[in-house]
Design a protein around this motif. Structure first.
Motif, PDB file in Angstrom:
ATOM      1  N   CYS A 142      38.378  57.692  53.703  1.00 44.19           N
ATOM      2  CA  CYS A 142      38.227  56.378  52.701  1.00 44.19           C
ATOM      3  C   CYS A 142      38.405  55.233  53.572  1.00 44.19           C
ATOM      4  N   ALA A 143      37.449  54.390  53.069  1.00 43.22           N
ATOM      5  CA  ALA A 143      37.119  52.927  53.931  1.00 43.22           C
ATOM      6  C   ALA A 143      36.912  51.923  52.499  1.00 43.22           C
ATOM      7  N   SER A 144      37.666  50.775  52.762  1.00 45.88           N
ATOM      8  CA  SER A 144      37.412  49.506  51.856  1.00 45.88           C
ATOM      9  C   SER A 144      37.514  48.356  52.667  1.00 45.88           C
ATOM     10  N   ALA A 145      37.089  47.178  52.264  1.00 46.63           N
ATOM     11  CA  ALA A 145      37.552  46.012  52.812  1.00 46.63           C
ATOM     12  C   ALA A 145      38.992  45.853  53.062  1.00 46.63           C
ATOM     13  N   PRO A 146      39.247  45.366  54.028  1.00 44.20           N
ATOM     14  CA  PRO A 146      40.723  45.232  54.432  1.00 44.20           C
ATOM     15  C   PRO A 146      41.282  43.645  53.885  1.00 44.20           C
ATOM     16  N   MET A 147      41.494  43.735  52.670  1.00 41.29           N
ATOM     17  CA  MET A 147      41.694  42.375  52.076  1.00 41.29           C
ATOM     18  C   MET A 147      43.230  42.605  51.040  1.00 41.29           C
ATOM     19  N   SER A 148      43.877  41.382  51.080  1.00 40.08           N
ATOM     20  CA  SER A 148      44.963  41.361  50.033  1.00 40.08           C
ATOM     21  C   SER A 148      44.552  41.165  48.652  1.00 40.08           C
ATOM     22  N   LEU A 149      45.185  41.796  47.629  1.00 42.60           N
ATOM     23  CA  LEU A 149      45.007  41.455  46.303  1.00 42.60           C
ATOM     24  C   LEU A 149      44.484  40.086  46.095  1.00 42.60           C
ATOM     25  N   ALA A 150      45.363  39.155  46.638  1.00 43.09           N
ATOM     26  CA  ALA A 150      45.085  37.632  46.232  1.00 43.09           C
ATOM     27  C   ALA A 150      43.850  37.329  46.876  1.00 43.09           C
ATOM     28  N   ALA A 151      43.563  37.634  48.066  1.00 39.47           N
ATOM     29  CA  ALA A 151      42.227  37.394  48.596  1.00 39.47           C
ATOM     30  C   ALA A 151      41.146  38.054  47.940  1.00 39.47           C
ATOM     31  N   TYR A 152      41.122  39.251  47.370  1.00 40.66           N
ATOM     32  CA  TYR A 152      40.230  39.965  46.639  1.00 40.66           C
ATOM     33  C   TYR A 152      39.932  39.158  45.510  1.00 40.66           C
ATOM     34  N   VAL A 153      40.882  38.988  44.683  1.00 38.00           N
ATOM     35  CA  VAL A 153      40.746  37.918  43.245  1.00 38.00           C
ATOM     36  C   VAL A 153      40.229  37.057  43.557  1.00 38.00           C
ATOM     37  N   ASP A 154      40.105  36.066  44.735  1.00 33.05           N
ATOM     38  CA  ASP A 154      39.322  34.886  45.126  1.00 33.05           C
ATOM     39  C   ASP A 154      38.153  35.256  45.350  1.00 33.05           C
ATOM     40  N   SER A 155      37.894  36.092  46.026  1.00 31.21           N
ATOM     41  CA  SER A 155      36.276  36.388  46.299  1.00 31.21           C
ATOM     42  C   SER A 155      35.591  36.866  45.209  1.00 31.21           C
ATOM     43  N   ILE A 156      36.246  37.383  44.349  1.00 29.18           N
ATOM     44  CA  ILE A 156      35.689  37.986  42.859  1.00 29.18           C
ATOM     45  C   ILE A 156      35.517  36.842  42.004  1.00 29.18           C
ATOM     46  N   GLN A 157      36.721  36.084  42.104  1.00 25.22           N
ATOM     47  CA  GLN A 157      36.456  34.938  40.986  1.00 25.22           C
ATOM     48  C   GLN A 157      36.815  35.183  39.649  1.00 25.22           C
ATOM     49  N   ASP A 158      37.563  36.440  39.490  1.00 21.96           N
ATOM     50  CA  ASP A 158      37.440  36.893  38.068  1.00 21.96           C
ATOM     51  C   ASP A 158      38.846  37.728  38.104  1.00 21.96           C
ATOM     52  N   ALA A 159      40.012  37.048  38.110  1.00 17.57           N
ATOM     53  CA  ALA A 159      41.325  38.043  37.926  1.00 17.57           C
ATOM     54  C   ALA A 159      41.323  39.059  36.883  1.00 17.57           C
ATOM     55  N   ARG A 160      40.918  38.703  35.665  1.00 18.62           N
ATOM     56  CA  ARG A 160      40.922  39.720  34.403  1.00 18.62           C
ATOM     57  C   ARG A 160      40.175  40.834  34.861  1.00 18.62           C
ATOM     58  N   LEU A 161      38.952  40.714  35.358  1.00 21.36           N
ATOM     59  CA  LEU A 161      38.222  42.030  35.915  1.00 21.36           C
ATOM     60  C   LEU A 161      38.742  42.708  36.560  1.00 21.36           C
ATOM     61  N   VAL A 162      39.355  42.258  37.745  1.00 21.20           N
ATOM     62  CA  VAL A 162      40.064  42.684  39.067  1.00 21.20           C
ATOM     63  C   VAL A 162      41.361  43.877  38.282  1.00 21.20           C
ATOM     64  N   LEU A 163      42.014  42.992  37.207  1.00 21.11           N
ATOM     65  CA  LEU A 163      43.241  43.654  36.759  1.00 21.11           C
ATOM     66  C   LEU A 163      42.771  44.802  35.702  1.00 21.11           C
ATOM     67  N   ASP A 164      41.786  44.620  35.019  1.00 27.09           N
ATOM     68  CA  ASP A 164      41.201  45.467  34.333  1.00 27.09           C
ATOM     69  C   ASP A 164      40.941  46.866  34.924  1.00 27.09           C
ATOM     70  N   MET A 165      40.065  46.514  36.029  1.00 26.73           N
ATOM     71  CA  MET A 165      39.516  47.605  36.905  1.00 26.73           C
ATOM     72  C   MET A 165      40.859  48.570  37.384  1.00 26.73           C
ATOM     73  N   LEU A 166      41.945  47.581  37.882  1.00 22.31           N
ATOM     74  CA  LEU A 166      42.810  48.236  38.627  1.00 22.31           C
ATOM     75  C   LEU A 166      43.570  49.335  37.511  1.00 22.31           C
ATOM     76  N   VAL A 167      43.889  48.723  36.270  1.00 20.42           N
ATOM     77  CA  VAL A 167      44.523  49.508  35.387  1.00 20.42           C
ATOM     78  C   VAL A 167      43.677  50.711  35.024  1.00 20.42           C
ATOM     79  N   GLY A 168      42.263  50.680  34.850  1.00 19.82           N
ATOM     80  CA  GLY A 168      41.574  51.731  34.612  1.00 19.82           C
ATOM     81  C   GLY A 168      41.375  52.800  35.461  1.00 19.82           C
ATOM     82  N   ALA A 169      41.391  52.493  36.873  1.00 18.08           N
ATOM     83  CA  ALA A 169      41.441  53.517  38.075  1.00 18.08           C
ATOM     84  C   ALA A 169      42.658  54.113  38.189  1.00 18.08           C
TER      85      ALA A 169
END
Length: 210
Positions: A142-169
């Motif tokens: 497995c591979a993915s972007a080596p980012m922190s959660l905070a940096a990832y949220v900043d890059s997506i600019q949608d914290a709710r989307l990221v948290l919804d996706m996390l919960v679903g995963a």
């Protein structure tokens, strides 16, 4: 965010990228998956790249030509030769990503002993469990972007989307094995508790029926 961090950390497989038969980039709203896949190819870690994904409600506007096609375009922009990229444009969920990619590679006569599976950072473990179930006999790295959660949220600019996706995963790790969609995963109690708290706080748009 502490609960989200628990879910984020649990999804990380901690694999070290190494040479494999093929790189498979799983379609999503995150174009960074294509960036990671391109970087792995340019490092010489696989001779073939597959991008897989149609569109979803979160990508139909930003990726109207389909996730896999937008990924292909991005990878070519980054220096990946067009001739080594295969596009699988039909898959609408992770199971289809794996199954259709496997079928496409078989049709093209590509012998696959190992796969570098590129996903969003918070879906590594889900992708791994799915591939182990639907692509038996193939080693999965497995591979993915080596980012922190905070940096990832900043890059997506949608914290709710990221948290919804996390919960679903994480929910899928708990319910999909019984449905035959992935291998069983031991989800630690603290992760389950964090999932339940986030679910109860309303981060539910990506949940599936158990």
């Amino acid at each position: 965010m502490e609960d989200a961090q628990l879910l984020w950390d649990f999804q990380q497989m901690g694999h070290t990228a190494r040479p494999c038969s093929v790189i498979v980039g799983l379609g999503s709203h995150d174009l960074g998956v294509a960036d990671v896949a391109a970087g792995l190819y340019l490092r010489g870690l696989a001779p073939v790249v597959v991008f897989t994904g149609a569109t979803s409600r979160t990508t139909v506007e930003r990726m109207p030509r389909g996730e896999a096609e937008h990924y292909r375009e991005r990878a070519v922009e980054l220096g990946v030769p067009e001739g080594v990229v295969l596009v699988e444009p039909r898959a609408r969920h992770t199971g289809e990503n794996i199954r259709f990619s496997r079928e496409l590679l078989a049709e093209r006569g590509v012998d696959v002993a190992s796969v570098l599976l590129v996903s969003k950072p918070y879906e590594e473990r889900r992708a791994y469990a799915t591939a182990r179930r639907l692509w038996p006999g193939v080693e999965v790295v497995c591979a993915s972007a080596p980012m922190s959660l905070a940096a990832y949220v900043d890059s997506i600019q949608d914290a709710r989307l990221v948290l919804d996706m996390l919960v679903g995963a994480v929910q899928r790790l708990m319910v999909y094995p019984a449905q035959g969609f992935m291998v069983a995963t031991d989800v630690p109690r603290p992760v389950v508790a964090a999932f339940e708290r986030l679910r109860d706080q309303g981060f539910t748009s990506r949940l599936v029926a158990p």
